[in-house]
Write a protein that holds these residues in place. Structure first.
Motif, PDB file in Angstrom:
ATOM      1  N   MET A 128       0.692  -1.142  -0.117  1.00  0.00           N
ATOM      2  CA  MET A 128      -0.091  -0.080   0.004  1.00  0.00           C
ATOM      3  C   MET A 128       0.647   1.300   0.025  1.00  0.00           C
ATOM      4  O   MET A 128       1.841   1.315   0.708  1.00  0.00           O
ATOM      5  CB  MET A 128      -1.020  -0.019   1.363  1.00  0.00           C
ATOM      6  N   PHE A 129       0.513   2.093  -0.910  1.00  0.00           N
ATOM      7  CA  PHE A 129       1.342   3.551  -0.857  1.00  0.00           C
ATOM      8  C   PHE A 129       1.114   4.338   0.301  1.00  0.00           C
ATOM      9  O   PHE A 129       0.091   4.391   0.890  1.00  0.00           O
ATOM     10  CB  PHE A 129       0.845   4.229  -2.232  1.00  0.00           C
ATOM     11  N   LYS A 130       2.290   4.852   0.491  1.00  0.00           N
ATOM     12  CA  LYS A 130       2.224   5.552   1.897  1.00  0.00           C
ATOM     13  C   LYS A 130       0.962   6.851   2.173  1.00  0.00           C
ATOM     14  O   LYS A 130       0.367   6.793   3.199  1.00  0.00           O
ATOM     15  CB  LYS A 130       3.400   6.272   2.119  1.00  0.00           C
ATOM     16  N   ARG A 131       0.939   7.566   1.189  1.00  0.00           N
ATOM     17  CA  ARG A 131      -0.103   8.629   1.213  1.00  0.00           C
ATOM     18  C   ARG A 131      -1.065   8.788  -0.049  1.00  0.00           C
ATOM     19  O   ARG A 131      -0.620   8.523  -1.076  1.00  0.00           O
ATOM     20  CB  ARG A 131       0.528  10.105   1.377  1.00  0.00           C
ATOM     21  N   ILE A 132      -2.147   8.936   0.265  1.00  0.00           N
ATOM     22  CA  ILE A 132      -3.240   9.140  -0.890  1.00  0.00           C
ATOM     23  C   ILE A 132      -3.852  10.443  -0.431  1.00  0.00           C
ATOM     24  O   ILE A 132      -4.355  10.861   0.406  1.00  0.00           O
ATOM     25  CB  ILE A 132      -4.339   8.088  -0.863  1.00  0.00           C
ATOM     26  N   ILE A 133      -3.934  11.281  -1.630  1.00  0.00           N
ATOM     27  CA  ILE A 133      -4.440  12.703  -1.470  1.00  0.00           C
ATOM     28  C   ILE A 133      -5.436  12.945  -2.631  1.00  0.00           C
ATOM     29  O   ILE A 133      -5.047  12.665  -3.695  1.00  0.00           O
ATOM     30  CB  ILE A 133      -3.198  13.618  -1.459  1.00  0.00           C
ATOM     31  N   LEU A 134      -6.325  13.253  -2.088  1.00  0.00           N
ATOM     32  CA  LEU A 134      -7.510  13.657  -3.219  1.00  0.00           C
ATOM     33  C   LEU A 134      -7.518  15.337  -3.457  1.00  0.00           C
ATOM     34  O   LEU A 134      -7.624  16.192  -2.346  1.00  0.00           O
ATOM     35  CB  LEU A 134      -9.054  13.582  -2.623  1.00  0.00           C
ATOM     36  N   ALA A 135      -7.252  15.653  -4.404  1.00  0.00           N
ATOM     37  CA  ALA A 135      -7.185  17.341  -4.980  1.00  0.00           C
ATOM     38  C   ALA A 135      -8.338  17.559  -5.350  1.00  0.00           C
ATOM     39  O   ALA A 135      -8.743  17.883  -6.378  1.00  0.00           O
ATOM     40  CB  ALA A 135      -6.180  17.239  -6.121  1.00  0.00           C
ATOM     41  N   SER A 136      -9.248  17.872  -4.236  1.00  0.00           N
ATOM     42  CA  SER A 136     -10.625  18.223  -4.531  1.00  0.00           C
ATOM     43  C   SER A 136     -11.372  18.935  -3.185  1.00  0.00           C
ATOM     44  O   SER A 136     -11.093  18.466  -2.103  1.00  0.00           O
ATOM     45  CB  SER A 136     -11.764  17.247  -4.981  1.00  0.00           C
ATOM     46  N   SER A 137     -12.073  19.903  -3.313  1.00  0.00           N
ATOM     47  CA  SER A 137     -13.127  20.374  -2.128  1.00  0.00           C
ATOM     48  C   SER A 137     -14.387  19.805  -2.290  1.00  0.00           C
ATOM     49  O   SER A 137     -15.028  20.228  -1.375  1.00  0.00           O
ATOM     50  CB  SER A 137     -13.091  21.699  -2.388  1.00  0.00           C
ATOM     51  N   SER A 138     -14.658  18.855  -3.276  1.00  0.00           N
ATOM     52  CA  SER A 138     -15.930  18.296  -3.450  1.00  0.00           C
ATOM     53  C   SER A 138     -16.290  17.403  -2.390  1.00  0.00           C
ATOM     54  O   SER A 138     -15.572  16.357  -2.419  1.00  0.00           O
ATOM     55  CB  SER A 138     -15.976  17.749  -4.784  1.00  0.00           C
TER      56      SER A 138
END
Length: 198
Positions: free
Chosen positions: A1-11
């Motif tokens: 599993m990758f260390k960090r997942i980021i969602l680039a969204s304010s939705s």
């Protein structure tokens, strides 16, 4: 599993969908100007990628997910409404007609970029003007085409051809498949408290 997942969204709706795939992820709002060009597909692909790249440029050590959605009717792109008047106008254009909803998901990680674009066709039923006004005043702002399938906006929709998650704004199956093939998703990462939309 990758260390960090980021969602680039304010939705909030994209955040809710992503919660069905991952227990832990971060939200970073991208700082880009959302400019539409004449081609709807090019617009969603460009903006989804720009959102992901904008956030990735700040973090570097994560997998960043960006997405963009536009509504298209008769060759005209309907993005997020500028104000309530624009929202009512957009909704009225859609009443009783078929339109297309295009959503692109972009995933950016170290040394890799992935894009997937899908289109769904939606037909609106005709509803009274008071319903349009009510919806515009309470729900439309921040939504491509001034409506969302996942809220009261569902009353407008008579028929859908394609993936409903394209209309909601984050095609969950495409995203899951990408992460699964990369080995970045397993049953251990899945939330146990997801509610879903339907």
């Amino acid at each position: 599993m990758f260390k960090r997942i980021i969602l680039a969204s304010s939705s909030p709706r994209r955040q809710k969908i992503l919660k069905t795939l991952f227990e832990n992820f971060e939200i970073v709002i991208p700082q880009i100007e959302e400019i539409h060009d004449d081609d709807a597909i090019h617009t969603v692909e460009k903006l989804a990628l720009l959102k992901a790249l904008n956030v990735f440029d700040k973090v570097k050590d994560a997998v960043v997910i960006g997405a963009d959605t536009v509504v298209e009717i008769d060759g005209t792109i309907l993005g997020k409404p500028k104000d309530l008047c624009d929202a009512e106008s957009q909704l009225c254009k859609l009443l009783g007609k078929w339109h297309s909803v295009h959503t692109c998901v972009a995933v950016v990680s170290w040394g890799e970029m992935w894009l997937k674009t899908q289109t769904a066709r939606v037909k609106f039923r005709k509803v009274p003007k008071e319903v349009v006004k009510y919806y515009a005043q309470n729900y439309s702002l921040g939504k491509a085409g001034s409506y969302g399938l996942q809220d009261f906006g569902g009353v407008f929709v008579e028929s859908i051809v394609g993936d409903p998650y394209v209309v909601i704004g984050l095609p969950i199956a495409d995203l899951w498949e990408y992460f699964y093939r990369k080995g970045w998703w397993s049953s251990e990462t899945k939330r146990t408290d997801d509610e879903g939309w339907f």
